[in-house]
Motif scaffolding. Structure first.
Motif, PDB file in Angstrom:
ATOM      1  N   PRO A   1       8.189   7.796   1.137  1.00  0.00           N
ATOM      2  CA  PRO A   1       7.169   8.781   0.770  1.00  0.00           C
ATOM      3  C   PRO A   1       5.765   8.203   0.976  1.00  0.00           C
ATOM      4  O   PRO A   1       5.522   7.034   0.651  1.00  0.00           O
ATOM      5  CB  PRO A   1       7.446   9.042  -0.714  1.00  0.00           C
ATOM      6  CG  PRO A   1       8.833   8.555  -0.963  1.00  0.00           C
ATOM      7  CD  PRO A   1       9.060   7.435  -0.009  1.00  0.00           C
ATOM      8  N   THR A   2       4.885   8.996   1.515  1.00  0.00           N
ATOM      9  CA  THR A   2       3.492   8.571   1.654  1.00  0.00           C
ATOM     10  C   THR A   2       2.788   8.741   0.312  1.00  0.00           C
ATOM     11  O   THR A   2       2.902   9.802  -0.309  1.00  0.00           O
ATOM     12  CB  THR A   2       2.777   9.415   2.724  1.00  0.00           C
ATOM     13  OG1 THR A   2       3.412   9.214   3.985  1.00  0.00           O
ATOM     14  CG2 THR A   2       1.304   9.028   2.837  1.00  0.00           C
ATOM     15  N   PRO A   3       2.088   7.720  -0.165  1.00  0.00           N
ATOM     16  CA  PRO A   3       1.383   7.868  -1.448  1.00  0.00           C
ATOM     17  C   PRO A   3       0.276   8.908  -1.341  1.00  0.00           C
ATOM     18  O   PRO A   3      -0.170   9.241  -0.241  1.00  0.00           O
ATOM     19  CB  PRO A   3       0.820   6.468  -1.703  1.00  0.00           C
ATOM     20  CG  PRO A   3       0.725   5.841  -0.353  1.00  0.00           C
ATOM     21  CD  PRO A   3       1.867   6.394   0.444  1.00  0.00           C
ATOM     22  N   PRO A   4      -0.188   9.439  -2.459  1.00  0.00           N
ATOM     23  CA  PRO A   4      -1.304  10.400  -2.417  1.00  0.00           C
ATOM     24  C   PRO A   4      -2.534   9.791  -1.739  1.00  0.00           C
ATOM     25  O   PRO A   4      -2.835   8.610  -1.929  1.00  0.00           O
ATOM     26  CB  PRO A   4      -1.574  10.690  -3.889  1.00  0.00           C
ATOM     27  CG  PRO A   4      -0.307  10.341  -4.601  1.00  0.00           C
ATOM     28  CD  PRO A   4       0.294   9.206  -3.835  1.00  0.00           C
ATOM     29  N   ILE A   5      -3.218  10.593  -0.936  1.00  0.00           N
ATOM     30  CA  ILE A   5      -4.403  10.156  -0.197  1.00  0.00           C
ATOM     31  C   ILE A   5      -5.624  10.889  -0.745  1.00  0.00           C
ATOM     32  O   ILE A   5      -5.622  12.127  -0.855  1.00  0.00           O
ATOM     33  CB  ILE A   5      -4.254  10.450   1.308  1.00  0.00           C
ATOM     34  CG1 ILE A   5      -2.962   9.824   1.870  1.00  0.00           C
ATOM     35  CG2 ILE A   5      -5.481   9.947   2.075  1.00  0.00           C
ATOM     36  CD1 ILE A   5      -2.906   8.324   1.804  1.00  0.00           C
ATOM     37  N   PHE A   6      -6.684  10.129  -1.072  1.00  0.00           N
ATOM     38  CA  PHE A   6      -7.897  10.710  -1.637  1.00  0.00           C
ATOM     39  C   PHE A   6      -9.093  10.308  -0.777  1.00  0.00           C
ATOM     40  O   PHE A   6      -9.457   9.124  -0.731  1.00  0.00           O
ATOM     41  CB  PHE A   6      -8.100  10.241  -3.076  1.00  0.00           C
ATOM     42  CG  PHE A   6      -6.903  10.488  -3.962  1.00  0.00           C
ATOM     43  CD1 PHE A   6      -6.708  11.727  -4.557  1.00  0.00           C
ATOM     44  CD2 PHE A   6      -5.969   9.483  -4.180  1.00  0.00           C
ATOM     45  CE1 PHE A   6      -5.609  11.957  -5.366  1.00  0.00           C
ATOM     46  CE2 PHE A   6      -4.865   9.702  -4.986  1.00  0.00           C
ATOM     47  CZ  PHE A   6      -4.675  10.952  -5.580  1.00  0.00           C
TER      48      PHE A   6
ATOM     49  N   MET B   1       0.832  -1.200   0.000  1.00  0.00           N
ATOM     50  CA  MET B   1       0.000   0.000   0.000  1.00  0.00           C
ATOM     51  C   MET B   1       0.874   1.260   0.000  1.00  0.00           C
ATOM     52  O   MET B   1       0.594   2.232  -0.711  1.00  0.00           O
ATOM     53  CB  MET B   1      -0.923  -0.006   1.225  1.00  0.00           C
ATOM     54  CG  MET B   1      -2.053   0.998   1.159  1.00  0.00           C
ATOM     55  SD  MET B   1      -3.021   1.057   2.687  1.00  0.00           S
ATOM     56  CE  MET B   1      -3.439  -0.662   2.886  1.00  0.00           C
ATOM     57  N   ILE B   2       1.931   1.224   0.782  1.00  0.00           N
ATOM     58  CA  ILE B   2       2.848   2.362   0.850  1.00  0.00           C
ATOM     59  C   ILE B   2       3.532   2.588  -0.502  1.00  0.00           C
ATOM     60  O   ILE B   2       3.841   3.728  -0.878  1.00  0.00           O
ATOM     61  CB  ILE B   2       3.888   2.130   1.968  1.00  0.00           C
ATOM     62  CG1 ILE B   2       3.205   2.207   3.341  1.00  0.00           C
ATOM     63  CG2 ILE B   2       5.036   3.137   1.883  1.00  0.00           C
ATOM     64  CD1 ILE B   2       4.068   1.729   4.492  1.00  0.00           C
ATOM     65  N   SER B   3       3.740   1.501  -1.261  1.00  0.00           N
ATOM     66  CA  SER B   3       4.401   1.602  -2.572  1.00  0.00           C
ATOM     67  C   SER B   3       3.430   1.863  -3.714  1.00  0.00           C
ATOM     68  O   SER B   3       3.851   1.980  -4.865  1.00  0.00           O
ATOM     69  CB  SER B   3       5.163   0.302  -2.857  1.00  0.00           C
ATOM     70  OG  SER B   3       6.129   0.048  -1.858  1.00  0.00           O
ATOM     71  N   SER B   4       2.145   1.964  -3.423  1.00  0.00           N
ATOM     72  CA  SER B   4       1.134   2.083  -4.475  1.00  0.00           C
ATOM     73  C   SER B   4       1.099   3.491  -5.062  1.00  0.00           C
ATOM     74  O   SER B   4       1.744   4.426  -4.577  1.00  0.00           O
ATOM     75  CB  SER B   4      -0.246   1.729  -3.911  1.00  0.00           C
ATOM     76  OG  SER B   4      -0.709   2.746  -3.029  1.00  0.00           O
ATOM     77  N   SER B   5       0.285   3.647  -6.111  1.00  0.00           N
ATOM     78  CA  SER B   5       0.139   4.949  -6.768  1.00  0.00           C
ATOM     79  C   SER B   5      -0.758   5.904  -5.990  1.00  0.00           C
ATOM     80  O   SER B   5      -0.758   7.110  -6.251  1.00  0.00           O
ATOM     81  CB  SER B   5      -0.430   4.758  -8.178  1.00  0.00           C
ATOM     82  OG  SER B   5       0.462   4.008  -8.975  1.00  0.00           O
ATOM     83  N   GLY B   6      -1.530   5.366  -5.047  1.00  0.00           N
ATOM     84  CA  GLY B   6      -2.400   6.219  -4.248  1.00  0.00           C
ATOM     85  C   GLY B   6      -3.372   5.389  -3.432  1.00  0.00           C
ATOM     86  O   GLY B   6      -3.588   4.205  -3.701  1.00  0.00           O
TER      87      GLY B   6
END
Length: 473
Positions: free
Chosen positions: A224-229, A192-197
């Motif tokens: 880096p924390t992935p983008p959060i939506f 999840m941390i390595s995902s696109s968001g």
């Protein structure tokens, strides 16, 4: 087919429903995107909402059956489906402009499949930001100790953005460091941390401080924390004929709501603990005594005790046999409370009940779906967490957001006495002291949620932001 998004939920009903709601939301506001939902071979087709399955806006693909093994978990289902999932994704890529794959935590085995095919992968986190903070910080916690949370017991675990939590109150699958679930969750959190968001089923107004902490990167200090939506909260759409339990439950649904129609405004406390929420026979009797002592009007969904506790008494239990309820309740309870209470066998239409004008309180297991359904309906809560991430949610609801009253529990089985339940239910329903404050906070939270979901609200803006990433490719 044009620009396409594939959604891949785990076979758990709640995750399937949430993913369908996400698909509906995307198509409603961005209709040029084609939506394909791939269901695991382990998914029960009846769990897929009929309206979505039959909608021209959402295409549903079922993966073919794969060899099964004894005692499989949702993680295992996704792992054995990887070959068929890869074939499905290859076929979709050949026929459409596939922009992203959206998975949930339990369908995490799809992450390396998509990575090998060069497909950007996003996670749809079906719980709230409070649980997401735990998941994102889990690899860091794992590296900071050699002990499991179960061993740490009552020691305090510090997670950025969250109220202090005891180690034993961490999500159930994370407690045993040597357990199979522990390793699965650790892998899923790292992916999840390595995902696109990460798309989260919450809104900024409901979990403001926690969302800000996550976005600042505090929960993932080493990467880096992935983008959060934050696009929610999403609540299951109800369509006539779309019931998971068939015709008998539809009849009971009407009976339940008809009874509520006859009750005074905001007079009913609703007690319901999810599809897996079961109590011991002793606890059920204590709950009944507490409700009777409280004098409060109630609607109570009762499930039988676990089979291994009293096999002899539960062997006669039938889901369509209301008289079986008497086996687990104090003698004469149903008769003594029939003027002010209703006991329902195993299931009730929770969303409709919480939205009913006569319901003024909710005793809940703190599952996230139940939590957001209550908030959207403006119903204050009494928090009684049981399993999964519910104790984490309880800490947020009680300590952070003040949307629920706590219950004092004793012993390893977290037993709640009749007096404690009666006191908390009375406090909530009479609106005295803490109960009044909680009710006011829930109404304010409801208004914030409705604003976030409106045109131009924070959740709509967040949805547009993730769609913009997909379109940009």
């Amino acid at each position: 087919m044009g620009e396409t998004i594939v959604l891949y939920p785990s076979p758990l009903r709640g995750h399937i429903v949430a993913m369908f709601e996400l698909g509906r939301l995307i198509h409603k506001h961005h209709p040029r995107l084609s939506i394909i939902i791939i269901l695991s071979s382990a998914s029960n087709a009846a769990a897929a909402p009929a309206a979505a399955a039959n909608s021209a806006s959402i295409t549903v693909l079922h993966l073919p059956s794969a060899a099964t093994e004894h005692d499989e978990t949702p993680f295992d289902f996704a792992r054995r489906d990887t070959s068929n999932l890869r074939l499905a994704l290859v076929a979709i890529t050949a026929a459409a402009d596939l922009r992203a794959l959206v998975v949930d935590v339990f369908s995490d085995a799809a992450f390396p499949v998509a990575a090998a095919l060069g497909i950007p992968t996003y996670y749809f986190f079906t719980s709230g930001a409070v649980a997401l903070a735990v998941f994102l910080h889990f690899p860091t916690l794992h590296g900071s100790t050699t002990k499991g949370f179960k061993e740490l017991g009552d020691e305090i675990v510090k997670i950025p953005g969250l109220p202090p939590i005891k180690a034993l109150e961490m999500p159930t699958g994370m407690l045993n460091r040597g357990g199979r679930f522990y390793g699965y969750f650790l892998d899923a959190c790292r992916n999840m941390i390595s995902s696109s968001g990460i798309i989260v089923n919450t809104c900024e107004s409901l979990e403001t401080r926690i969302i800000r902490t996550i976005k600042e990167g505090s929960c993932v200090p080493d990467f880096p924390t992935p983008p959060i939506f934050t696009v929610g909260p999403l609540v299951e759409s109800k369509v006539d004929g779309d019931d998971k339990d068939g015709g008998d439950e539809r009849e009971r649904r009407h009976e339940c709501l008809s009874w509520l129609d006859s009750q005074p405004s905001l007079s009913i406390v609703f007690l319901c603990f999810g599809s897996e929420g079961r109590f011991s026979a002793a606890q059920l009797k204590e709950m009944a005594s507490g409700l009777e002592r409280s004098g409060v009007r109630f609607l109570w969904v009762v499930r039988p005790p676990p089979q291994d506790e009293s096999a002899k008494s539960t062997s006669a239990w039938k889901d369509d046999d209301d008289t079986s309820l008497e086996k687990f309740l104090p003698e004469g309870f149903l008769e003594r409370t029939r003027e002010r209470g209703m006991v329902v066998n195993s299931w009730a239409p929770q969303i409709q009940v919480l939205s009913h004008g006569s319901v003024g309180g909710f005793v809940t297991h703190c599952g996230w779906n139940s939590t957001i359904e209550a908030v959207r309906a403006g119903v204050p809560m009494v928090a009684w967490p049981l399993y999964a991430e519910q104790k984490v949610n309880r800490n947020f609801l009680v300590e952070e957001a003040a949307l629920a009253l706590p219950l004092s529990m004793s012993g390893e089985d977290r037993f709640v006495s009749a007096d404690e339940l009666a006191k908390r239910v009375t406090d909530l329903m009479t609106g005295s002291g803490e109960g009044k404050a909680v009710r006011e906070r829930v109404l304010a939270a409801r208004d914030g949620v409705l604003e976030a979901l409106s045109d131009g609200g924070s959740s709509r803006v967040s949805l547009a932001a993730v769609v913009a990433l997909w379109k940009r490719g």
